[in-house]
Design a protein around this motif. Structure first.
Motif, PDB file in Angstrom:
ATOM      1  N   ILE A 199       3.096   5.871  -3.240  1.00  0.00           N
ATOM      2  CA  ILE A 199       4.179   6.679  -3.813  1.00  0.00           C
ATOM      3  C   ILE A 199       3.938   6.914  -5.303  1.00  0.00           C
ATOM      4  O   ILE A 199       4.096   8.032  -5.803  1.00  0.00           O
ATOM      5  CB  ILE A 199       5.533   5.982  -3.582  1.00  0.00           C
ATOM      6  N   PHE A 200       3.520   5.885  -6.015  1.00  0.00           N
ATOM      7  CA  PHE A 200       3.290   6.020  -7.456  1.00  0.00           C
ATOM      8  C   PHE A 200       2.008   6.807  -7.739  1.00  0.00           C
ATOM      9  O   PHE A 200       1.937   7.533  -8.734  1.00  0.00           O
ATOM     10  CB  PHE A 200       3.219   4.647  -8.107  1.00  0.00           C
ATOM     11  N   SER A 226       0.829  -1.209   0.000  1.00  0.00           N
ATOM     12  CA  SER A 226       0.000   0.000   0.000  1.00  0.00           C
ATOM     13  C   SER A 226       0.858   1.252   0.000  1.00  0.00           C
ATOM     14  O   SER A 226       0.568   2.228  -0.708  1.00  0.00           O
ATOM     15  CB  SER A 226      -0.925  -0.012   1.216  1.00  0.00           C
ATOM     16  N   ALA A 227       1.935   1.249   0.811  1.00  0.00           N
ATOM     17  CA  ALA A 227       2.829   2.412   0.840  1.00  0.00           C
ATOM     18  C   ALA A 227       3.526   2.605  -0.499  1.00  0.00           C
ATOM     19  O   ALA A 227       3.697   3.742  -0.969  1.00  0.00           O
ATOM     20  CB  ALA A 227       3.854   2.239   1.958  1.00  0.00           C
ATOM     21  N   PHE A 276      -2.998  -0.694 -12.199  1.00  0.00           N
ATOM     22  CA  PHE A 276      -3.278  -0.936 -13.622  1.00  0.00           C
ATOM     23  C   PHE A 276      -3.681   0.361 -14.315  1.00  0.00           C
ATOM     24  O   PHE A 276      -3.167   0.696 -15.390  1.00  0.00           O
ATOM     25  CB  PHE A 276      -4.391  -1.973 -13.762  1.00  0.00           C
ATOM     26  N   GLU A 277      -4.613   1.109 -13.731  1.00  0.00           N
ATOM     27  CA  GLU A 277      -5.064   2.368 -14.335  1.00  0.00           C
ATOM     28  C   GLU A 277      -3.918   3.369 -14.411  1.00  0.00           C
ATOM     29  O   GLU A 277      -3.786   4.116 -15.391  1.00  0.00           O
ATOM     30  CB  GLU A 277      -6.223   2.955 -13.530  1.00  0.00           C
ATOM     31  N   LEU A 278      -3.071   3.388 -13.370  1.00  0.00           N
ATOM     32  CA  LEU A 278      -1.948   4.330 -13.360  1.00  0.00           C
ATOM     33  C   LEU A 278      -0.965   4.024 -14.483  1.00  0.00           C
ATOM     34  O   LEU A 278      -0.605   4.920 -15.268  1.00  0.00           O
ATOM     35  CB  LEU A 278      -1.244   4.264 -12.000  1.00  0.00           C
ATOM     36  N   LEU A 279      -0.533   2.780 -14.600  1.00  0.00           N
ATOM     37  CA  LEU A 279       0.452   2.413 -15.620  1.00  0.00           C
ATOM     38  C   LEU A 279      -0.140   2.518 -17.018  1.00  0.00           C
ATOM     39  O   LEU A 279       0.549   2.922 -17.966  1.00  0.00           O
ATOM     40  CB  LEU A 279       0.956   0.998 -15.359  1.00  0.00           C
ATOM     41  N   CYS A 289       1.602  12.058 -13.056  1.00  0.00           N
ATOM     42  CA  CYS A 289       2.297  12.680 -14.186  1.00  0.00           C
ATOM     43  C   CYS A 289       3.776  12.922 -13.896  1.00  0.00           C
ATOM     44  O   CYS A 289       4.434  13.616 -14.678  1.00  0.00           O
ATOM     45  CB  CYS A 289       1.625  14.000 -14.551  1.00  0.00           C
ATOM     46  N   ARG A 290       4.259  12.414 -12.798  1.00  0.00           N
ATOM     47  CA  ARG A 290       5.681  12.592 -12.478  1.00  0.00           C
ATOM     48  C   ARG A 290       6.522  11.947 -13.576  1.00  0.00           C
ATOM     49  O   ARG A 290       6.339  10.778 -13.908  1.00  0.00           O
ATOM     50  CB  ARG A 290       5.986  11.948 -11.124  1.00  0.00           C
ATOM     51  N   PRO A 291       7.447  12.683 -14.172  1.00  0.00           N
ATOM     52  CA  PRO A 291       8.154  12.141 -15.341  1.00  0.00           C
ATOM     53  C   PRO A 291       8.997  10.917 -15.039  1.00  0.00           C
ATOM     54  O   PRO A 291       9.042   9.974 -15.819  1.00  0.00           O
ATOM     55  CB  PRO A 291       9.012  13.318 -15.812  1.00  0.00           C
ATOM     56  N   GLN A 292       9.675  10.908 -13.883  1.00  0.00           N
ATOM     57  CA  GLN A 292      10.564   9.794 -13.594  1.00  0.00           C
ATOM     58  C   GLN A 292      10.510   9.440 -12.119  1.00  0.00           C
ATOM     59  O   GLN A 292      10.396  10.319 -11.262  1.00  0.00           O
ATOM     60  CB  GLN A 292      12.015  10.128 -13.980  1.00  0.00           C
ATOM     61  N   PHE A 293      10.626   8.155 -11.850  1.00  0.00           N
ATOM     62  CA  PHE A 293      10.801   7.629 -10.503  1.00  0.00           C
ATOM     63  C   PHE A 293      12.190   7.001 -10.421  1.00  0.00           C
ATOM     64  O   PHE A 293      12.786   6.665 -11.454  1.00  0.00           O
ATOM     65  CB  PHE A 293       9.725   6.574 -10.190  1.00  0.00           C
ATOM     66  N   PRO A 294      12.730   6.820  -9.221  1.00  0.00           N
ATOM     67  CA  PRO A 294      14.038   6.140  -9.121  1.00  0.00           C
ATOM     68  C   PRO A 294      13.995   4.762  -9.760  1.00  0.00           C
ATOM     69  O   PRO A 294      13.032   4.013  -9.612  1.00  0.00           O
ATOM     70  CB  PRO A 294      14.267   6.064  -7.600  1.00  0.00           C
ATOM     71  N   LEU A 295      15.047   4.425 -10.478  1.00  0.00           N
ATOM     72  CA  LEU A 295      15.087   3.151 -11.199  1.00  0.00           C
ATOM     73  C   LEU A 295      14.993   1.973 -10.236  1.00  0.00           C
ATOM     74  O   LEU A 295      14.317   0.974 -10.520  1.00  0.00           O
ATOM     75  CB  LEU A 295      16.375   3.068 -12.022  1.00  0.00           C
TER      76      LEU A 295
END
Length: 413
Positions: free
Chosen positions: A210-211, A205-206, A245-248, A216-222
Motif C-alpha cells: 500500500i505504501f 507484505s500487503a 527504509f528507502e521509501l520513508l 509521492c502520495r501526499p497523505q495516508f490515513p492516520l
C-alpha cells in the motif's frame, strides 16, 4: 352579558384604555394584530424548496425496543432475504453494539463476527448486490467490535477479513478506507492480536505494498500510519526487507506533506535494528536530520504550507535512534550547531514531556564524543540544571544527565 364577558380578555389593555374604547373593540384590534404577526412568523419558518426532503432516521432502523431481547431479533432480521429488512437490522445493530455489554454478549454468545463475515464477504465478492451502504455499515460494526479484545481476536483470526481490509485501503475507497485503517489499528494496538498479524507474513507484505503503491502520495490515513508503527516497533527488520527504509527516507529527503509527523516516527522505528542503523549511516542520516533541525534558520518563503515542522518530537526520536553507531557519532562532530538546535527545542517546549526526554537523551548520546561533551558542559549545563521538567520521567532523565556531566568535571579535576 357579552360586554361583561369581553372584559375578561386582555386585562392590561382593558384597564389602561377602558374609557377610550369598548372591550369588544379592544379584543378585535388585538386579534387583528396577532394574526398579522403570526403570518410573518409562519413565512420565516417555511423551509426552502431545496431542503424539503424528509429525514430517513426512523425509516432506516428496525422497529424494536432496545433491551435484552433486541439482539436475537436483530440477528434474525440480519438473515432476512428482504433487502430493506436486512438494511434496517444492520443500521440498528451498529447502534446497539455501542454498549460494551451488548458487544461482549454478541461476540461470545451470538458469534456475531462470523455472521457478519459471511454477509460482508457476499457483498465484497459480488454475490449480493449492494442496494444501500451495507459494506460501510459492516465496517462500522467491525470498528466497534475491534475495540473489544475478544472481538479483535476473532477478527484477526479470519484471514479473509484481513485481506479485504487491505484491499479496501489499497483501492482508496472513500470513507471505507478510513474505517478499514481504524479497524487495523484497533487490532494491532493489542499485543496478543499483533502477534497473530505477525505470524502471517502476507499481512506485512500487503501493508508495505500500500505504501509502495505511490511513493509521492501526499497523505495516508492516520490510522494506517499507527498500524504500520505498531508492526515496525516489533519487527523493524521485516519492514527493511520490504523496502520501507528507502521509501520513508525519500519522503523525508523530499520534504513531502507532513513528513515530520508519522513518517518520521516510522523511520525512527526502523533504526532500532542493526540493518536499519547500517543503512542510516550509508545515506548520511545525520546530515539529513541536521537539515531538518536547521529549518527555522531557512527562508520560510521557500517552504510549502505542510513542509514546516510543527512537532519536533519524532525528529528528535529519529536522531536519538540514529546515534547508536560510531560512524554516526563521528559524523555528528562535523555539525557544531546540532547541540544548539537540540537544546533550544528542549528549553522551548511547554507541553510535550516526551520531546524533553528525547532531547536529554540525545545530549547523553552526543556526549560520548569528548569535544561535544565539553561543549555541552560549557554552554548548556546551567540551562539543563534550571530546566523545568513536565513530568517525572523527564526529571529523572535530566538528573541522570546532570550527574553524568558533573561527574566528568570532578574526574577531570
Amino acid at each position: 352579558m357579552w360586554e361583561q364577558l369581553a372584559r375578561y380578555r386582555n386585562h392590561f389593555l382593558q384597564h389602561e384604555i377602558k374609557d377610550v374604547m369598548k372591550p369588544t373593540s379592544i379584543n378585535s384590534l388585538q386579534t387583528t394584530e396577532w394574526t398579522h404577526h403570526m403570518e410573518k412568523r409562519n413565512i420565516c419558518k417555511c423551509m426552502p424548496l431545496c431542503c424539503n426532503s424528509t429525514s430517513t432516521h426512523l425509516a432506516d432502523r428496525a422497529e424494536l425496543a432496545y433491551g435484552w431481547f433486541a439482539l436475537p431479533k436483530l440477528l434474525k432480521e440480519l438473515d432476512s432475504d428482504v433487502r430493506l429488512t436486512h438494511w434496517k437490522a444492520v443500521v440498528s445493530l451498529s447502534e446497539f453494539v455501542l454498549n460494551p455489554l451488548n458487544a461482549q454478549r454478541a461476540i461470545i454468545e451470538m458469534d456475531l463476527v462470523r455472521k457478519l463475515k459471511n454477509a460482508f464477504m457476499r457483498m465484497r465478492l459480488k454475490h449480493h448486490k449492494e442496494e444501500h451502504r451495507e459494506v460501510e455499515m459492516y465496517l462500522r460494526i467491525y470498528n466497534i467490535l475491534s475495540r473489544n479484545l475478544d472481538g479483535a481476536e476473532n477478527i484477526a483470526n479470519r484471514k479473509c477479513l484481513r485481506v479485504e481490509f487491505y484491499k479496501i485501503i489499497k483501492n482508496q475507497e472513500p470513507i471505507k478506507d478510513e474505517l478499514a485503517s481504524e479497524i487495523l489499528r484497533n487490532l494491532t494496538c493489542k499485543p496478543k492480536v499483533l502477534g497473530i498479524f505477525l505470524e502471517d507474513p502476507e499481512n506485512f507484505s500487503a501493508l508495505a505494498e500500500i505504501f509502495r503503491q505511490d511513493p509521492c502520495r501526499p497523505q495516508f490515513p492516520l490510522h494506517l500510519w499507527h498500524h504500520l508503527c505498531d508492526m515496525l516497533e516489533v519487527a523493524p527488520d521485516r519492514g527493511i526487507e520490504l523496502g520501507l527504509f528507502e521509501l520513508l527516507h525519500s519522503r523525508i529527503l523530499n520534504r513531502l506533506s507532513n513528513f515530520w509527523d508519522m513518517n518520521t516516527k516510522a523511520f525512527a522505528l526502523l533504526l532500532c535494528c542493526a540493518e536499519g542503523q547500517r543503512r542510516f549511516d550509508a545515506v548520511d542520516g545525520v546530515k539529513l536530520l541536521y537539515d531538518v533541525f536547521a529549518q527555522p534558520d531557512e527562508n520560510p518563503r521557500m517552504l510549502l504550507p505542510r513542509q514546516k515542522v510543527e512537532n519536533w518530537e519524532y525528529t528528535a526520536l529519529a536522531l536519538l535512534n540514529g546515534l547508536h553507531s560510531k560512524r554516526a557519532l563521528w559524523r555528528s562532530r562535523e555539525f557544531t550547531q546540532l547541540p544548539c538546535y537540540v537544546g533550544r527545542l528542549m528549553t522551548s517546549t511547554t507541553d510535550n514531556p516526551r520531546l524533553q526526554i528525547y532531547c536529554l537523551k540525545v545530549f547523553r548520546e552526543l556526549g560520548v564524543m569528548p569535544c561535544i561533551k565539553r561543549y555541552i558542559i560549557g554552554n548548556w549545563l546551567q540551562d539543563i540544571c534550571k530546566l523545568f521538567c513536565l513530568d517525572a520521567d523527564a526529571e529523572c532523565a535530566r538528573d541522570a544527565l546532570v550527574d553524568w556531566l558533573r561527574r566528568d568535571i570532578a574526574d577531570s579535576s
